[in-house]
Design an enzyme around this catalytic site. Structure first.
Site, PDB file in Angstrom:
ATOM      1  N   TYR A 278       0.849  -1.196   0.000  1.00 10.76           N
ATOM      2  CA  TYR A 278       0.000   0.000   0.000  1.00 10.76           C
ATOM      3  C   TYR A 278       0.883   1.244   0.000  1.00 10.76           C
ATOM      4  CZ  TYR A 278      -4.040   2.826   1.605  1.00 10.76           C
ATOM      5  OH  TYR A 278      -5.058   3.733   1.729  1.00 10.76           O
ATOM      6  N   TYR A 326      -2.103   4.416 -10.067  1.00 15.61           N
ATOM      7  CA  TYR A 326      -3.277   3.673 -10.542  1.00 15.61           C
ATOM      8  C   TYR A 326      -4.566   4.358 -10.090  1.00 15.61           C
ATOM      9  CZ  TYR A 326      -6.601  -0.227 -11.051  1.00 15.61           C
ATOM     10  OH  TYR A 326      -7.678  -1.010 -11.386  1.00 15.61           O
TER      11      TYR A 326
END
Lengths: 380, 138
Positions: A278, A326
């Site tokens: 993450y 993204y």
């Protein structure tokens, strides 16, 4: 926890990603849930367990037409979905439920149907952090990094390289928000947000959602998609107050969660073909690589600089482009899980050839909490 | 900087001694009577050994700069760029604060620099502890 015999049989993101001004937050959950149910060939009546955040689980249950007999609303920030997977796996193993739906949806950019954020000034962070001008992740998540950089001699150029490499992955992904190549100079020339973090070292703010459906490995073979097995899981919490984190050069939550997941899966680092860490900010892959044990303390920046995590490298990391390129709706953990599942199904946009084991490692509430899931396309 | 508009703390029964201390010009910490552990933020028990026998004492106010960021985004009532820092007190615990009395630049804000506490009254109830470079007579 006992050895898992659980698999993902449905996985999907929202139909659109990025800027979705025509859907409210709860509908982003529903859109992802409907796509995941279609992926698994299931309807609402087949779901008997529901876990979600940031929507309230009973509200979403009614909205989806589900009456779950197992409910989880664990909310520890962006890695909550890793914890939902872990809790659901335990519940299915224990026979509390058979088929669990985990959803995420967040109108991070458009803010449609999003509740207000209320600061509690009597809370400990309200008393001892809020008065000093913190304004969310850009000024809180980022505070430890200067200590890390001084301890290990890491440069701003090396921090910038994290964003450069992830943009290379994003360029291969048609659904990524940002695909144009960038250089270290571009990153260091971008606007200062919170020294030493510049704009391109910070995640995007977008709209989207995702959903997963889990069931026992035994039943998983009867579903339309090849099962993605859950080999190991971990979770941990350290401190919601960044100022009380034990050591600014390492995350205790990462170390505890990662160790549990590796031990439960019975794997070593060389078994891992694909890794998601993450990345709300550019320093997180550095902490993740070191705290999960892929690099020694202080060596992750050089590991990334030498292109080990880049396309063609020996350990592909954040192959969807990550939160930096993204998408990042606010609670990105779900998208890391989705990319791990795609990699294990062999359908990722930047597919790692022959990948058999993937890890999705999440962070939540700045450095407050962590969750780690080990996936495989091989039955345990 | 219009300080009064900062999001000011609401003391609780467990933290009131700290805020009474800052209003009186003292930085107060707690020490465990059983194991001598010094800790922050305030709570009526020791987070190391769980003893409820703890005492409040006045800290030296000396600290070193542990880490920080300099926020460049608009954040009224703060005037960007401004530092948000975590300092390590001489007695061990760390706390968040702002560094005042020096330019808000990487050159002026060196990790591990010596600091000392300074107090700024916000309201009749709340005085916030900030830190400034040690030896500065501001």
């Amino acid at each position: 926890m006992k050895r898992k015999s659980i698999a993902v049989v449905g996985a999907a993101e929202t139909t659109e990603l990025g800027l979705i001004p025509n859907l409210s937050q709860i509908q982003l959950h529903a859109d992802a849930a409907l796509n995941a149910m279609a992926d698994a060939g299931l309807g609402p009546g087949d779901i008997d367990g529901l876990a979600t955040t940031p929507e309230w689980t009973p509200l979403l249950a009614n909205y989806l037409g589900i009456t779950p007999s197992w409910v989880d609303g664990t909310m520890v920030g962006g890695c909550s979905f890793m914890l939902h997977v872990r809790h659901a796996a335990a519940a299915i193993n224990e026979g509390l439920c058979r088929t669990v739906l985990i959803t995420h949806g967040e109108s991070g950019r458009s803010r449609v149907g999003v509740g207000p954020f209320m600061g509690n000034r009597a809370s400990l962070e309200g008393q001892f952090e809020a008065p000093y001008g913190i304004m969310g992740p850009t000024t809180v998540f980022t505070i430890p990094v200067l200590r890390y950089m001084k301890t290990y001699g890491v440069t701003e150029e090396q921090l910038a390289m994290v964003a450069v490499v992830q943009r290379e992955w994003a360029a291969k992904n048609p659904r990524a928000s940002m695909k144009d190549p960038i250089t270290v100079q571009d990153v260091l020339g971008s606007r200062m947000i919170a020294y030493p973090f510049r704009l391109l070292m910070c995640c995007l703010v977008t709209d989207g959602g995702g959903a997963l459906i889990l069931t026992s490995a035994e039943r998983a073979r009867d579903f339309p998609r090849p099962p993605v097995y859950i080999l190991g899981t971990g979770e941990a919490a350290e401190s919601w107050m960044i100022s009380q984190m034990e050591d600014f050069t390492t995350s205790k939550a990462f170390r505890v969660s990662g160790k549990k997941a590796f031990e439960e899966a019975g794997i070593s680092h060389k078994d891992v073909d694909h890794l998601m860490i993450y990345d709300a900010f550019a320093h997180l892959p550095l902490y993740g690589l070191e705290d999960l044990g892929f690099c020694k303390p202080g060596e992750a920046a050089a590991f990334i600089w030498e292109r080990n995590t880049a396309p063609g490298g020996k350990l592909p990391v954040n192959t969807n482009g990550g939160g930096l390129s993204y998408m990042h709706s606010g609670m990105y953990g779900m998208y890391a899980l989705q990319e791990s599942v795609r990699q294990m199904r062999g359908i990722a946009a930047a597919q790692v050839p022959g990948a058999k084991i993937s890890i999705a490692h999440g962070v939540g509430g700045m450095f407050a909490a962590s969750g780690t899931i080990v996936f495989s396309n091989q039955a345990p | 900087m219009p300080e009064a508009k900062r999001p000011l703390p609401k003391p609780t029964p467990e933290t009131r001694h700290f805020w009474e201390g800052t209003a009186a010009g003292e930085l107060r910490l707690q020490r465990c009577d059983q194991c001598s552990h010094v800790y922050f933020p305030p709570r009526p028990f020791c987070p190391k050994c769980a003893s409820r026998q703890v005492s409040v004492f006045r800290a030296s106010g000396r600290a070193r700069l542990y880490s920080y960021v300099i926020n460049h985004r608009p954040a009224p009532p703060f005037t960007a760029p401004y530092s948000i820092a975590v300092v390590e007190l001489e007695e061990g615990p760390r706390m968040m604060t702002n560094i005042v009395g020096c330019p808000q630049t990487p050159e002026a804000l060196q990790l591990d620099m010596a600091l000392e506490v300074t107090f700024e009254k916000q309201t009749d109830e709340i005085t916030l502890p900030f830190f400034k470079p040690a030896g500065d007579s501001r």
